[in-house]
Write an enzyme that holds these catalytic residues in place. Structure first.
Site, PDB file in Angstrom:
ATOM      1  N   HIS A  27       0.832  -1.196   0.000  1.00  0.00           N
ATOM      2  CA  HIS A  27       0.000   0.000   0.000  1.00  0.00           C
ATOM      3  C   HIS A  27       0.874   1.256   0.000  1.00  0.00           C
ATOM      4  O   HIS A  27       1.499   1.596   1.001  1.00  0.00           O
ATOM      5  CB  HIS A  27      -0.944  -0.002   1.194  1.00  0.00           C
ATOM      6  CG  HIS A  27      -1.953  -1.106   1.146  1.00  0.00           C
ATOM      7  ND1 HIS A  27      -1.779  -2.299   1.802  1.00  0.00           N
ATOM      8  CD2 HIS A  27      -3.144  -1.191   0.498  1.00  0.00           C
ATOM      9  CE1 HIS A  27      -2.820  -3.082   1.568  1.00  0.00           C
ATOM     10  NE2 HIS A  27      -3.656  -2.431   0.782  1.00  0.00           N
ATOM     11  N   HIS A  34      -4.992  -5.476  -6.452  1.00  0.00           N
ATOM     12  CA  HIS A  34      -4.836  -6.745  -5.751  1.00  0.00           C
ATOM     13  C   HIS A  34      -6.180  -7.241  -5.239  1.00  0.00           C
ATOM     14  O   HIS A  34      -7.187  -6.537  -5.282  1.00  0.00           O
ATOM     15  CB  HIS A  34      -3.814  -6.627  -4.609  1.00  0.00           C
ATOM     16  CG  HIS A  34      -4.151  -5.585  -3.589  1.00  0.00           C
ATOM     17  ND1 HIS A  34      -3.894  -4.236  -3.779  1.00  0.00           N
ATOM     18  CD2 HIS A  34      -4.714  -5.674  -2.365  1.00  0.00           C
ATOM     19  CE1 HIS A  34      -4.284  -3.551  -2.726  1.00  0.00           C
ATOM     20  NE2 HIS A  34      -4.805  -4.396  -1.843  1.00  0.00           N
ATOM     21  N   CYS A  69     -12.536  -6.507   6.854  1.00  0.00           N
ATOM     22  CA  CYS A  69     -12.030  -6.741   5.505  1.00  0.00           C
ATOM     23  C   CYS A  69     -10.757  -7.578   5.595  1.00  0.00           C
ATOM     24  O   CYS A  69     -10.238  -7.817   6.685  1.00  0.00           O
ATOM     25  CB  CYS A  69     -11.714  -5.423   4.800  1.00  0.00           C
ATOM     26  SG  CYS A  69     -13.130  -4.329   4.563  1.00  0.00           S
ATOM     27  N   HIS A  71      -7.488  -9.845   2.981  1.00  0.00           N
ATOM     28  CA  HIS A  71      -6.897 -10.246   1.717  1.00  0.00           C
ATOM     29  C   HIS A  71      -6.717 -11.763   1.719  1.00  0.00           C
ATOM     30  O   HIS A  71      -5.988 -12.287   2.580  1.00  0.00           O
ATOM     31  CB  HIS A  71      -5.529  -9.587   1.516  1.00  0.00           C
ATOM     32  CG  HIS A  71      -5.564  -8.095   1.555  1.00  0.00           C
ATOM     33  ND1 HIS A  71      -5.529  -7.381   2.746  1.00  0.00           N
ATOM     34  CD2 HIS A  71      -5.632  -7.171   0.558  1.00  0.00           C
ATOM     35  CE1 HIS A  71      -5.568  -6.092   2.465  1.00  0.00           C
ATOM     36  NE2 HIS A  71      -5.628  -5.934   1.160  1.00  0.00           N
ATOM     37  N   GLU A  89      -9.467 -10.382  13.742  1.00  0.00           N
ATOM     38  CA  GLU A  89      -9.880  -9.004  14.019  1.00  0.00           C
ATOM     39  C   GLU A  89     -10.867  -8.904  15.177  1.00  0.00           C
ATOM     40  O   GLU A  89     -10.801  -7.970  15.972  1.00  0.00           O
ATOM     41  CB  GLU A  89     -10.506  -8.373  12.775  1.00  0.00           C
ATOM     42  CG  GLU A  89      -9.517  -8.104  11.658  1.00  0.00           C
ATOM     43  CD  GLU A  89     -10.054  -7.117  10.643  1.00  0.00           C
ATOM     44  OE1 GLU A  89     -10.938  -6.305  10.996  1.00  0.00           O
ATOM     45  OE2 GLU A  89      -9.580  -7.147   9.491  1.00  0.00           O
ATOM     46  N   TYR A 106     -12.970  -1.218  -6.343  1.00  0.00           N
ATOM     47  CA  TYR A 106     -12.860   0.207  -6.047  1.00  0.00           C
ATOM     48  C   TYR A 106     -11.401   0.643  -5.999  1.00  0.00           C
ATOM     49  O   TYR A 106     -10.498  -0.155  -5.806  1.00  0.00           O
ATOM     50  CB  TYR A 106     -13.551   0.555  -4.715  1.00  0.00           C
ATOM     51  CG  TYR A 106     -12.732   0.188  -3.494  1.00  0.00           C
ATOM     52  CD1 TYR A 106     -11.992   1.156  -2.813  1.00  0.00           C
ATOM     53  CD2 TYR A 106     -12.668  -1.125  -3.029  1.00  0.00           C
ATOM     54  CE1 TYR A 106     -11.226   0.833  -1.706  1.00  0.00           C
ATOM     55  CE2 TYR A 106     -11.913  -1.454  -1.929  1.00  0.00           C
ATOM     56  CZ  TYR A 106     -11.191  -0.479  -1.274  1.00  0.00           C
ATOM     57  OH  TYR A 106     -10.412  -0.814  -0.189  1.00  0.00           O
ATOM     58  N   GLU A 116      -5.830   2.713  -1.974  1.00  0.00           N
ATOM     59  CA  GLU A 116      -6.387   1.363  -1.978  1.00  0.00           C
ATOM     60  C   GLU A 116      -6.862   1.088  -3.392  1.00  0.00           C
ATOM     61  O   GLU A 116      -7.512   1.944  -4.017  1.00  0.00           O
ATOM     62  CB  GLU A 116      -7.554   1.241  -0.993  1.00  0.00           C
ATOM     63  CG  GLU A 116      -7.149   1.020   0.449  1.00  0.00           C
ATOM     64  CD  GLU A 116      -6.641  -0.386   0.745  1.00  0.00           C
ATOM     65  OE1 GLU A 116      -6.377  -1.140  -0.216  1.00  0.00           O
ATOM     66  OE2 GLU A 116      -6.493  -0.726   1.925  1.00  0.00           O
ATOM     67  N   GLU A 118      -8.427  -2.273  -5.235  1.00  0.00           N
ATOM     68  CA  GLU A 118      -8.773  -3.673  -4.988  1.00  0.00           C
ATOM     69  C   GLU A 118      -9.940  -4.170  -5.831  1.00  0.00           C
ATOM     70  O   GLU A 118     -10.912  -3.440  -6.044  1.00  0.00           O
ATOM     71  CB  GLU A 118      -9.142  -3.861  -3.510  1.00  0.00           C
ATOM     72  CG  GLU A 118      -8.017  -3.531  -2.548  1.00  0.00           C
ATOM     73  CD  GLU A 118      -8.413  -3.673  -1.095  1.00  0.00           C
ATOM     74  OE1 GLU A 118      -7.515  -3.884  -0.260  1.00  0.00           O
ATOM     75  OE2 GLU A 118      -9.617  -3.571  -0.780  1.00  0.00           O
ATOM     76  N   TRP A 187     -14.975   2.592   0.719  1.00  0.00           N
ATOM     77  CA  TRP A 187     -15.524   1.343   0.185  1.00  0.00           C
ATOM     78  C   TRP A 187     -16.911   1.052   0.762  1.00  0.00           C
ATOM     79  O   TRP A 187     -17.777   0.535   0.049  1.00  0.00           O
ATOM     80  CB  TRP A 187     -14.565   0.180   0.389  1.00  0.00           C
ATOM     81  CG  TRP A 187     -14.110  -0.070   1.796  1.00  0.00           C
ATOM     82  CD1 TRP A 187     -14.687  -0.895   2.719  1.00  0.00           C
ATOM     83  CD2 TRP A 187     -12.959   0.498   2.439  1.00  0.00           C
ATOM     84  NE1 TRP A 187     -13.973  -0.877   3.902  1.00  0.00           N
ATOM     85  CE2 TRP A 187     -12.909  -0.039   3.754  1.00  0.00           C
ATOM     86  CE3 TRP A 187     -11.960   1.400   2.030  1.00  0.00           C
ATOM     87  CZ2 TRP A 187     -11.912   0.310   4.670  1.00  0.00           C
ATOM     88  CZ3 TRP A 187     -10.977   1.734   2.949  1.00  0.00           C
ATOM     89  CH2 TRP A 187     -10.953   1.206   4.233  1.00  0.00           C
TER      90      TRP A 187
END
Length: 204
Positions: A27, A34, A69, A71, A89, A106, A116, A118, A187
């Site tokens: 980032h 990604h 969120c 990855h 989290e 976005y 960002e 993604e 987002w």
């Protein structure tokens, strides 16, 4: 030594995987496209969980956003990644994972200039339990006995990820985001505009 490197999956503009990168380094002001995901968590009352991003986060610190969120790691399915990130989290286990906006994508620029970028399918999931202050799940009876406001869906978030949280009715989330979009992640704002709670694009 021996520290695990968390990798993200790099994509070309068509969404095909073209490699990996270290999440801690990817980032920047020129973040490559990604793969990611967003998850909106619901409790037994039909409320959704909003979380406030930790103030130490690189991008959008302190803003309110969807439940969590993440990855997907190389070779990891979205369902596996969602279960992993929910535990990391929020210290919880989730069920009933379903796609909501499978084609969501976005690009957004933080006030610091960090980008960002993604392809980020959006999912919903259900949490119908509770956790104690030490992150250990309690029984349903424990949750009911310790909940004067009928809020059985208590959580114990990781402070490195989440600094505040709230269960809210969907209509209240929609009204709050419409009134003060600057207080929420870009987002989440875009997901609402695309009908994340209604199964597709909202009609004018």
């Amino acid at each position: 030594m021996g520290q695990n490197v968390e990798l993200v999956r790099l994509l070309d503009d068509s969404g095909a995987e073209i490699g990996t990168a270290d999440k801690a380094l990817v980032h920047t002001t020129e973040t490559p496209l990604h793969l990611a995901f967003s998850c909106h968590l619901f409790d037994a009352q039909g409320r959704t969980l909003l979380t406030r991003r930790a103030l130490s986060k690189l991008t959008w610190p302190g803003v309110w956003t969807n439940s969590f969120c993440g990855h997907p790691a190389p070779g990891e399915s979205f369902e596996e990644a969602i279960i992993r990130r929910a535990a990391m989290e929020l210290n919880i286990t989730v069920t009933n994972i379903e796609p909501a906006l499978p084609d969501f994508r976005y690009r957004a620029v933080d006030a610091s200039g960090i980008v960002e970028n993604e392809i980020c399918p959006v999912f919903t999931a259900v949490y119908d339990g509770a956790v104690s202050a030490d992150g250990v799940p309690t029984t349903d009876s424990d949750a009911a006995a310790g909940s004067d406001d009928d809020d059985a869906a208590a959580i114990a978030p990781n402070p490195a990820e989440v600094c505040d949280w709230a269960w809210a009715d969907v209509v209240d989330v929609e009204e709050a985001v419409a009134a003060t979009p600057f207080a929420f992640s870009p987002w989440l704002v875009q997901q609402l505009s695309e009908g994340v709670y209604t199964g597709g694009y909202l009609q004018p």
